[in-house]
Write an enzyme that holds these catalytic residues in place. Structure first.
Site, mmCIF file in Angstrom:
data_model
loop_
_atom_site.group_PDB
_atom_site.id
_atom_site.type_symbol
_atom_site.label_atom_id
_atom_site.label_comp_id
_atom_site.label_asym_id
_atom_site.label_seq_id
_atom_site.Cartn_x
_atom_site.Cartn_y
_atom_site.Cartn_z
ATOM 1 N N GLY A 1 -2.890 -11.675 64.647
ATOM 2 C CA GLY A 1 -3.416 -12.511 65.533
ATOM 3 C C GLY A 1 -4.439 -12.121 66.355
ATOM 4 N N SER B 1 -0.514 -8.005 69.858
ATOM 5 C CA SER B 1 -0.895 -8.954 69.164
ATOM 6 C C SER B 1 0.245 -9.388 68.107
ATOM 7 C CB SER B 1 -2.089 -8.768 68.593
ATOM 8 O OG SER B 1 -1.971 -8.078 67.240
ATOM 9 N N ASP B 2 0.351 -10.972 68.027
ATOM 10 C CA ASP B 2 1.256 -11.253 66.920
ATOM 11 C C ASP B 2 0.473 -10.677 65.839
ATOM 12 O OD1 ASP B 2 3.222 -12.515 65.368
ATOM 13 O OD2 ASP B 2 3.168 -14.318 66.638
ATOM 14 N N TRP B 3 1.314 -10.827 64.682
ATOM 15 C CA TRP B 3 0.856 -10.138 63.372
ATOM 16 C C TRP B 3 -0.334 -10.713 62.658
ATOM 17 C CZ3 TRP B 3 3.845 -7.572 66.168
ATOM 18 C CH2 TRP B 3 4.391 -6.416 65.595
#
Ligand code: NAG
Ligand code: NAG
Ligand code: NAG
Ligand code: NAG
Ligand code: NAG
Ligand code: NAG
Ligand code: NAG
Ligand code: NAG
Ligand code: NAG
Ligand code: NAG
Ligand code: NAG
Ligand code: NAG
Length: 815
Positions: free
Chosen positions: A307, A303-305
């Site tokens: 996200g 995941s993006d941070w």
């Protein structure tokens, strides 16, 4: 009405894999292609659905990493359920992202570090040119060389995973704050840059991360709005939803990511925003359907941070690793626990999630680790990275990290030389009249602008720093400068060789408001160099497309009295240039974000030691209002799902739009001047295979998708000649116009080949472009296949998207 299909998914849902579902969930009919924006945007129109694609496909060993795959399987077999939860959940630690060690198995953990132009949280590391800069080289070898050198530095600092490179944003909107981290507003050029960069990173031994997948085309409202205490339970409005139709998804936004999968990127990072209604990190159509099934991706999705917005639904939807691990905006609210972590353990124990799915997540994570030999003699994390880490400082660590490696290792090697070369080769000469450039040993030069000199306020640039040359943008994609050779410093050093008088004036307010003839003495300079900067950063979109800090006024003020005004921009990308036709502005040079050797690189070009060969990776319009697809900057209603971005321009971004609408532009995509001239002749297209069918043969999926799509169908060749007086490089570009039988909305022409070629005066060389099946196909939403349309394609080759000198036609499939 089901607004967010994915949120209602539970582990008990046993939906079957539906390969034929189109991306946007529309009925498979021609009608689905016509699009009407709904009056009421809370009703998600024809784009607003993501069909459910379950279960998440298992990785297979079908590519050249069988041995690594087998070792990953063995590794997983030894793990307890708690250890499995650790393997898929980030923890605060020395790196920007951390997977903890399992000492009993000799596994020392994983260190994930930003970013796409440097290992950011590090000392004694290089700052390379940004993505937009390297894209401007249009040089495949340099894409690779940069990727390799960066990979060496990540590895030497003990980072297993580089959060690089970027193909999303692609550049739908000129204003998007992160366009500069990626490459070009064109899927073909970006795709090649992705492939070469990823191979470079991974050949150096570090795992590459293709990001941000997918549709991450603006920064505004990329994350939900929370109430003041910032936990995910208190969402006021969900993030923006990028609503993209199926054909546009395939032909624009997914395209460069297909190259990334083909290059065997170890990991993908899913993006923050929603996609056709559901969060990108739990969007089963995007992760299970497009990425893992259609493209055959065998690595892992992180995941993006911050996200990640769910546990079970994300795991079922195809997410393999939750970063940085905790719940809350950017995952920082650790008190709130994790959607993964112990929740994974309990979900497995109570049977909600099949343990085999967790095993697959870990196999996907560990296969690239073994494949790249990261289990053998991999450098330890440099403790200095932990000291510099403000994201998860030591006070936040919960688990143990042994930082026994040598501190503050210098990993720069001889990369300064490459960085200087990269940025010089990337410099785009937009205007050059009255032989202003190259400089010919002027007697007296004046330098203007706050972008010329030293940055006096810190090693990591910020928007608030008025003075200092801008060589990288802001946010997680920036770098920490160990040094920066400023343009002023480099010009002074060069000018000294010819006893040139150098005067400089760096205060933009002063230059813009005063009579500059009062500044310089004793006579008008032979050349006035104006250095301008334009800031852009993660987390915010640009407010306008002008150069920063009153740059336009600075140019006006100088050009009023100096008939040889040479403007150099250090910018994130698109700038409107109102002074482009000013008679005293004799030259304009777009140098983008060049990295640490910025001054040396620009001197090389200004003095002609390097003949400029950079080409624009986007279009510069005549005025800002000529651009389409602006970011959605506000909504007037306060419903939780009201942030919507309708990609209704479909395939018409950048030059595709300006061409389709016949809008004249200032400097077109692919444009750039040289100190010499070139000509083209003898365009030919040789069929590579005997018969071509419209429909690709259904071959077993390999990374990158159906291998038939990557098969060359034509070998296009053209002869390029240096017709001028000095040595130089140029970039012949091949644009393809599809036949009339292609569905409506097909752009008038699309880049499908380019090659950088260096020639001495009088020299000719034959350049070849391979046209693959994908290059000649459109995505058919009905059959869910790439099809070659019947009829005549026009091939045009030239030196920019609007200077196409030679053309011919081919008919791969006749009716
Ligand atoms: C928009 O549609 C939603 C869902 O059907 C409905 O609740 C809302 O009242 C509608 N708003 C307007 C302004 O029509
Ligand atoms: C993945 O493999 C496991 C066996 O390891 C199997 O039980 C499961 O059904 C497979 N999942 C899919 C989606 O094929
Ligand atoms: C903060 O979070 C708590 C618990 O989730 C919630 O009850 C409260 O309303 C939130 N807002 C503020 C402003 O404290
Ligand atoms: C499990 O996830 C929920 C959110 O769904 C969260 O509130 C909770 O703290 C998590 N549990 C742990 C142990 O992290
Ligand atoms: C199983 O565990 C998960 C994660 O803690 C939880 O969300 C779910 O409600 C549990 N289901 C059952 C049936 O206990
Ligand atoms: C740290 O090192 C000690 C001593 O070698 C070892 O016992 C321990 O397991 C290590 N911990 C981790 C997390 O690697
Ligand atoms: C300027 O200096 C360079 C480097 O010393 C030298 O090669 C060049 O000939 C000089 N040009 C003139 C016109 O003096
Ligand atoms: C820049 O020039 C303006 C106008 O002359 C002046 O007000 C300002 O103080 C100057 N800034 C610096 C940092 O010297
Ligand atoms: C600028 O200064 C020069 C030299 O002092 C003078 O000749 C000229 O008139 C001035 N121009 C303006 C616009 O003030
Ligand atoms: C160009 O520069 C000359 C001085 O060399 C000046 O006289 C002229 O007015 C300038 N032109 C414009 C359009 O500013
Ligand atoms: C600028 O003006 C000077 C003086 O009129 C003239 O000698 C010179 O050639 C001009 N330069 C350019 C680049 O027009
Ligand atoms: C394409 O043509 C060039 C020039 O004739 C040749 O060197 C190259 O090998 C050809 N490539 C293919 C794939 O046939």
């Amino acid at each position: 009405m089901v607004l967010i299909v994915e949120l209602v998914v539970s582990g008990l849902l046993a939906a079957t894999v539906a390969n034929s579902q189109s991306f946007d969930g529309t009925t498979r009919s021609e009608d689905a292609f016509s699009y009407v924006q709904p009056e009421n945007t809370t009703i998600l129109g024809p784009y607003g659905h993501s069909p459910a694609i379950y279960p998440s496909p298992n990785a297979t060993s079908s590519i050249n990493w069988e041995e690594a795959f087998a070792r990953a399987q063995e590794f997983v077999a030894k793990l307890t359920v708690d250890e499995k939860a650790d393997m898929v959940t980030g923890q605060p630690g020395p790196c920007v992202g951390n997977i903890v060690a399992i000492p009993r198995l000799g596994f020392r953990g994983l260190c994930l570090q930003d970013g796409p132009l440097a290992i950011r949280v590090a000392d004694y590391a290089s700052v390379f040119p940004a993505g937009v800069t390297v894209a401007s080289t249009w040089d495949r070898d340099l894409f690779y060389a940069r990727g390799y050198a960066m990979g060496q530095e990540f590895k030497a600092k003990g980072a297993h995973i580089a959060l690089s490179p970027v193909a999303g944003p692609l550049g739908r909107s000129a204003y998007a704050g992160r366009n500069w981290e990626g490459f070009a507003a064109d899927p073909y050029l970006t795709g090649v840059a992705m492939e070469k960069t990823i191979r470079g990173h991974q050949d150096a031994g570090v795992q590459a991360t293709a990001k941000h997948f997918v549709g991450n085309e603006q920064e505004t409202q990329r994350n939900p709005t929370f109430d003041s205490n910032g936990t995910l339970t208190d969402v006021i409005q969900e993030s923006i939803s990028s609503n993209i139709d199926d054909r546009t998804m395939h032909e624009l936004y997914l395209w460069p990511f297909a190259n990334a999968v083909r290059a065997q990127a170890a990991s993908f990072m899913c993006s923050y925003q929603r996609l056709n209604g559901s969060y990108a990190c739990e969007n089963s159509k995007a992760l299970n359907g497009l990425l893992k099934e259609e493209l055959g991706f065998q690595g892992y999705v992180m995941s993006d941070w911050g996200g990640t917005h769910s546990g079970v639904a994300s795991i079922e939807g195809g997410l393999d690793m939750n970063m940085p691990g905790g719940i809350g905006m950017y995952g920082m609210n650790r008190e709130a626990g994790s959607f993964f972590g112990k929740n994974v353990t309990s979900a497995v124990r109570n049977g909600t999630v099949a343990e085999s799915r967790i095993d697959d997540m870990i196999i996907r994570i560990m296969t690239p680790y073994y494949w790249l030999g990261q289990d053998k003699d991999y450098p330890e994390v440099d403790p200095s990275s932990a000291d510099l880490n403000t994201f998860s400082p030591r006070s936040t660590w919960i688990r143990d990290f042994n930082l026994t490696g040598e501190r503050s290792r210098d990993v720069r090697g001889d990369h300064a030389e490459l960085i200087r070369k990269l940025a010089a080769e990337a410099t785009v000469l937009l205007k050059n009249e009255k032989q202003a450039l190259p400089l010919k040993s002027p007697k007296n030069i004046a330098i203007f602008g706050n972008d010329a000199g030293e940055n006096t306020m810190g090693a990591v640039n910020e928007e608030t720093f008025e003075f200092g040359s801008l060589a990288a943008g802001g946010g997680s994609g920036t770098g920490r400068f160990t040094y920066l050779v400023s343009p002023l410093e480099a010009i002074k050093a060069r000018a000294k060789m010819n006893n040139t008088l150098v005067q400089y004036f760096l205060n933009n307010t002063q230059i813009a408001t005063e009579n500059v003839t009062d500044l310089w003495v004793p006579e008008t300079p032979d050349a006035c160099l104006v250095f301008l900067k334009t800031w852009a950063e993660e987390g915010a979109d640009r407010e306008n497309l002008s150069v920063g800090y009153n740059g336009n006024d600075v140019v006006e003020s100088v050009a009023k009295f100096c008939n040889n005004t040479i403007v150099i921009t250090h910018s994130s990308g698109i700038n409107i240039l109102p002074f482009a036709s000013h008679p005293n502005v004799t030259a304009i040079v777009a140098a983008h974000y060049p990295g640490q050797e910025t001054g040396n690189s620009i001197v090389d070009v200004l003095y002609g030691d390097v003949n400029p060969s950079g080409r624009l990776p986007y279009t510069i319009a005549k005025k800002a209002s000529d651009y389409n697809a602006p970011p959605t900057t506000a909504v007037s209603t306060n419903g939780p799902y009201d942030w919507q971005s309708w990609f209704e321009e479909k395939l018409e971004i950048d030059y595709r739009y300006f061409d389709a609408r016949n809008i004249s532009v200032q400097y077109e995509f692919g444009f750039g001047l040289s100190y010499t001239t070139f000509s083209l002749s003898n365009l030919q297209a040789e069929p590579v295979s005997d018969s071509v069918s419209s429909i690709p043969e259904d071959q077993p999926i390999l990374p990158g998708g159906n291998p038939a799509l990557w098969e060359p169908l034509y070998n296009v060749t053209v002869s390029v000649t240096n017709s001028g007086a000095v040595e130089g490089a140029t970039v012949p570009q091949l644009y393809v116009t599809f036949p009339d039988s292609t569905p409506d909305g097909t752009p008038p022409k699309q880049l499908r080949g380019f090659e950088k070629v260096s020639l001495v005066p009088g020299e000719s060389q034959t350049v070849s472009f391979e046209l693959m099946r994908r290059d000649l196909s459109y995505w058919d939403i009905v059959s869910q296949k790439w099809l070659i349309p019947e009829g005549e394609f026009v091939l045009r080759v030239g030196f920019s998207s609007r200077s196409l000198e030679d053309e011919m036609s081919i008919t791969p499939v006749s009716s």
